[in-house]
Design a protein around this motif. Structure first.
Motif, short mmCIF file in Angstrom:
data_model
loop_
_atom_site.label_atom_id
_atom_site.label_comp_id
_atom_site.label_asym_id
_atom_site.label_seq_id
_atom_site.Cartn_x
_atom_site.Cartn_y
_atom_site.Cartn_z
N ASN A 92 0.61 -1.30 -0.11
CA ASN A 92 0.11 -0.05 -0.03
C ASN A 92 0.97 1.22 0.02
O ASN A 92 0.25 2.35 0.22
CB ASN A 92 -0.94 -0.02 1.23
N GLN A 93 2.00 1.00 -0.37
CA GLN A 93 2.77 2.43 -0.42
C GLN A 93 3.60 2.40 -1.83
O GLN A 93 4.36 3.46 -1.81
CB GLN A 93 3.83 2.66 0.90
N PHE B 143 -16.22 -4.47 12.07
CA PHE B 143 -15.28 -3.42 11.51
C PHE B 143 -14.99 -2.34 12.44
O PHE B 143 -14.04 -1.50 12.35
CB PHE B 143 -15.76 -2.76 10.13
N VAL C 209 -14.00 -3.47 1.49
CA VAL C 209 -13.49 -2.65 2.92
C VAL C 209 -11.91 -2.73 2.72
O VAL C 209 -11.39 -1.48 3.03
CB VAL C 209 -13.68 -3.65 4.00
N ARG C 213 -9.38 0.58 2.73
CA ARG C 213 -8.18 0.60 3.62
C ARG C 213 -6.93 1.01 2.78
O ARG C 213 -6.17 1.73 3.14
CB ARG C 213 -7.97 -0.46 4.31
N ARG C 214 -6.71 0.30 1.77
CA ARG C 214 -5.56 0.32 0.82
C ARG C 214 -5.41 1.87 0.25
O ARG C 214 -4.52 2.35 0.41
CB ARG C 214 -5.56 -0.51 -0.45
N GLU C 217 -4.30 4.31 3.01
CA GLU C 217 -2.88 4.08 3.29
C GLU C 217 -1.94 4.72 2.21
O GLU C 217 -0.85 5.12 2.42
CB GLU C 217 -2.57 2.67 3.54
N LEU C 218 -2.47 4.28 0.95
CA LEU C 218 -1.61 4.78 -0.03
C LEU C 218 -1.53 6.21 -0.26
O LEU C 218 -0.57 6.93 -0.51
CB LEU C 218 -2.23 4.22 -1.54
#
Lengths: 284, 289, 270
Positions: A92-93, B143, C209, C213-214, C217-218
């Motif tokens: 994710n980076q 969640f 979901v 989230r990805r 974060e990205l």
């Protein structure tokens, strides 16, 4: 030594949370140090790290990184090229579909001239040992390799400080070893200041200094040897110690005289060997 | 009773193409009912492919899998029965949560089994207890929970199917030491209480030594070893050569032995190390100190 | 397995076509498509076929790849051909009940098929020889002037890049979630259409979901790497037209000119 991090009485609470995540944390780190930050989930260690490059701003106290007040919005870009951050999930980076393009991403954002980007990208890739993978797609790489690409993307910006937020948590032992080896080399050879947040005690033991956080406060701040001699305290705050330390600790509890600053296998073997030989002499 | 048996189990990816890769190469083994087996091997060694054969998620290219004596692929239509007999908890299982409440999510497996409502709620409650989920959590959305709690909900979702064989693929990956300890003790507890067969995939030799009775080593698509913890970790050199290592205490004791000290060579946990050292130092019974 | 699918269908290579500037390839493909539609007789189309063939020969990409890319649209090609054949008036070939196939129709159908095949083959050659990232880059730079009119050119290109980057990740993730739910007894292979649609919920929700989230974060990671939009951004890879690019462009312009000439010389077939 010049301080690269100077945090004074940092206080921070996430919105909607009653309890503060940081309750007055003061830390200073000098240039070239390699510091591990330990603490269980929710101890505030990640929150602290996020103050170092202004992802979060303190509601109390003040944080200087590389001489820049993190609350100074005009200097945000300067701050972020001074303090680079690597996150837990390598997937994710990574932004680009080719390794070298990804390493170039930060430099392109900074408006560096193309020839210089090329040069810095190549040297960053060599520093993390990934130069020969420069034309690969990220999804063809292992977790450890991806994480090294993420590190290359940061060091290409030539920061003075690199903050790694659990960079090995999602990796297998091989990947972990690769990443730790890379970070250590950056610190030892290029003199980069490293803040390593981790759950792995062996990684922390290899740093110059360990900060243990608990409940939003700084609990211990000392050398690994001193920190790991507090076995009982560490266990109480949900942390572990290396097995070498634990054996010695257990034996000491049984009244056997051993030094209390043992953290590596070799030290443990030495201590036990001298203990056992003494015993042999007595019997002889 | 043999819980899991494989006969020349073999799996080949993309057969007859340039990308052909043998992932599982003729595995033949028998796991007794009630055993706690640690599974170790590198990423890409074939261990994940192997465990996915044990509940029928993957079909062998050749060879057979028997669960409690039944041939898994004798009738492919009945494959779901084997999925219920062998519960598989994937790595980072919290990413599979989807229901509105924790309770409903845990009930997903049992509901798919077609059980009665009473039976389902009974199983959900038992499973939640095993992983230490408080009753007030049950009506929350999964969640909203913390990472560690989500992980436990996901594990409960598999436990609620009450599988005869439970497989966990690195159930503590990414957790802090406290979270790791909690999950391991809950799994041990479950193993003791239900006397089910447990396979634990882990990268931590220390954890495998502490919890498992037997160890299965997969290396380079081959079944390298399957034996007791003593037998397997005694092969320190070979394991180290394949980059797998042994528990830290074992390394320390191997080194002591190499230096000519007369120490036991079956030390795999701190507890064992302490007992052995106290014996050598003439403080027998120090174990209870 | 899902993750074996390659997106973009790019075949890395070192041929003259591979090495052309992606912007030029994009322009050339556009000219080629224009030529295909301008051509109104066999002569013009043959010129197009010839240049297409030449392209494949130079690139070293097997013509069987064209067959592959045509496969999914085969029904459409056959359908249009048949329609052309029976709905164009003219000299009948055969008549059956109310259906009448004509010579004129047949001619038109053949032209139509050639045109579609060339269209697919030509644009496939672009994606076969140009990496998705180079294409994205080319689009961003070609449309750069539109930024003046407040078109979010950079943002669109960045979105394309990120999408390309995450497609393999999400495919792998879908694979994993499907396995995990199957392990909990989810049944995705049987039942009515409604049952099957419902069986997708346990896969789609976790996928959404995790995508959010990805994304979160990205975005954070991008900000930490000093991303602040397209303003003041430089690029490591500079695109530069070389002699070859202009030669290639000249060839394509000649093709177009030739097609137009054919239109003037030969009678139109419409």
């Amino acid at each position: 030594m010049e301080n690269i991090i100077n945090a004074q009485q940092l206080v921070f609470a996430y919105s909607g949370e009653k309890e503060a995540a940081l309750k007055g944390v003061s830390v200073s780190v000098s240039k070239g140090e390699m510091v591990a930050v330990l603490g269980h989930n929710g101890s505030g260690k990640s929150t602290f790290a996020k103050h170092l490059n202004a992802i979060l701003l303190p509601s109390g106290g003040v944080c200087y990184v590389g001489g820049i007040n993190t609350a100074d919005e005009d200097k945000l870009l300067d701050l972020r090229r001074t303090a680079g951050m690597v996150f837990q999930n390598p997937d994710n980076q990574i932004v680009a579909t080719i390794v070298e393009e990804d390493v170039a991403f930060g430099l392109e954002n900074l408006g560096i001239p193309p020839e210089e980007i090329r040069e810095r990208v190549d040297s960053a890739l060599k520093d993390v040992g990934m130069y020969k993978f420069r034309l690969h797609a990220p999804h063809q790489l292992s977790g450890g390799q991806k994480q090294r690409i993420a590190i290359a993307g940061i060091i290409a910006m030539r920061p003075q400080l690199i903050i790694l937020d659990e960079p090995t948590a999602m990796l297998d032992p091989r990947g972990r070893a690769e990443v730790i080896e890379t970070i250590t080399r950056l610190n030892r050879e290029l003199g980069m200041t490293v803040i390593l947040i981790t759950h792995y005690m062996d990684e922390a033991a290899a740093c110059d200094r360990i900060i243990v956080m608990d409940d939003g406060r700084l609990l211990i701040d000392d050398t690994p040897k001193k920190v790991f001699s507090n076995v009982a305290l560490l266990k109480r705050v949900g942390l572990d110690v290396p097995q070498a330390t634990e054996i010695v600790y257990e034996l000491k509890k049984c009244g056997i005289d051993l030094p209390d600053d043992i953290i590596t296998d070799e030290e443990c073997v030495e201590a036990l060997a001298s203990l056992l030989s003494k015993k042999g002499e007595v019997q002889a | 009773m043999i819980a899991v048996k494989t006969e020349k189990l073999r799996h080949v990816y993309s057969p007859q193409t340039p990308f052909e890769k043998v992932a599982v190469d003729d595995f033949s083994l028998e796991i007794e009912e009630g055993e706690f087996v640690g599974v170790i091997g590198h990423t890409g060694s074939g261990k994940s492919t192997f465990i996915q054969h044990l509940n029928g998620l993957m079909k062998p290219t050749s060879g057979k899998v028997f669960i409690h004596g039944r041939d898994m692929w004798a009738d492919p239509k009945k494959i779901r029965e084997f999925r219920f007999m062998v519960g598989l908890v994937f790595q980072y299982p919290e990413y599979q949560l989807f229901e509105e409440t924790v309770e409903k999510d845990i009930a997903f497996g049992p509901t798919n089994m077609g059980l009665s409502a009473a039976e389902i709620s009974d199983r959900v409650r038992t499973a939640a207890e095993f992983v230490g989920l408080a009753p007030e959590v049950m009506q929350k959305s999964p969640f909203e929970l913390s990472g560690g709690q989500k992980r436990r909900v996901a594990i409960a979702g598999v436990l609620a199917m009450q599988p005869k064989v439970l497989i966990l693929d690195e159930p503590t990956a990414g957790l802090d030491p406290k979270g790791r300890e909690q999950i391991f003790s809950q799994i041990s507890e479950y193993h003791k209480k239900t006397s089910s067969t447990v396979l634990l995939v882990s990268h931590s030799m220390e954890d495998v030594a502490r919890h498992a009775k037997k160890v299965l080593v997969v290396n380079d698509s081959k079944l390298f070893a399957f034996g007791t913890v003593n037998e397997v970790f005694a092969r320190t050199e070979e394991l180290t050569a394949m980059g797998l290592s042994v528990p830290q205490v074992t390394k320390i004791f191997t080194e002591l032995k190499r230096r000519g000290f007369d120490v036991a060579d079956n030390i795999f946990t701190v507890e064992q190390a302490k007992t052995e050292l106290l014996r050598l130092l003439g403080k027998a019974g120090g174990n209870n100190a | 397995m899902l993750k074996d699918i390659t997106i973009g269908q790019y075949f890395p290579g070192e041929s003259a076509i591979h090495r052309l500037d992606p912007r030029m390839k994009l322009i050339m493909t556009t000219i080629y498509i224009v030529a295909l539609f301008v051509a109104n007789n066999v002569g013009g189309l043959l010129v197009c076929v010839a240049i297409g063939l030449a392209g494949y020969l130079i690139s070293g990409i097997s013509l069987s790849m064209v067959k592959k890319s045509l496969k999914p649209i085969m029904p459409i090609i056959i359908f249009t051909a048949v329609l052309n054949m029976i709905f164009v008036d003219g000299k009948p070939i055969f008549e059956f009940w109310i259906i009448k196939a004509t010579y004129e129709g047949l001619q038109l159908a053949v032209l139509m098929v050639i045109r579609i095949v060339c269209l697919i083959a030509g644009s496939s050659l672009l994606t076969y020889t140009t990496s998705p990232i180079a294409l994205t880059d080319a689009v961003e730079r070609l449309f750069d002037p539109l930024k003046k009119f407040n078109m979010p050119v950079h943002e669109l290109a960045m979105m394309m890049t990120i999408a390309l980057r995450f497609i393999p990740t999400l495919i792998e993730e879908t694979d994993k979630i499907m396995s995990a739910q199957k392990a909990r007894g989810a049944d995705m292979e049987s039942g009515t259409i409604i049952d099957r649609a419902r069986a997708l919920i346990p896969i789609l929700i976790p996928l959404f979901v995790s995508s959010f989230r990805r994304a979160d974060e990205l975005a954070l990671a991008m900000e930490c790497r000093c991303y602040h939009g397209g303003e003041g951004r430089t690029r490591m890879k500079q695109l530069k037209y070389t002699g070859n690019d202009f030669v290639a462009l000249a060839v394509l312009v000649m093709v177009l000119a030739l097609v137009i000439a054919m239109n003037l010389i030969l009678p139109s077939m419409y």
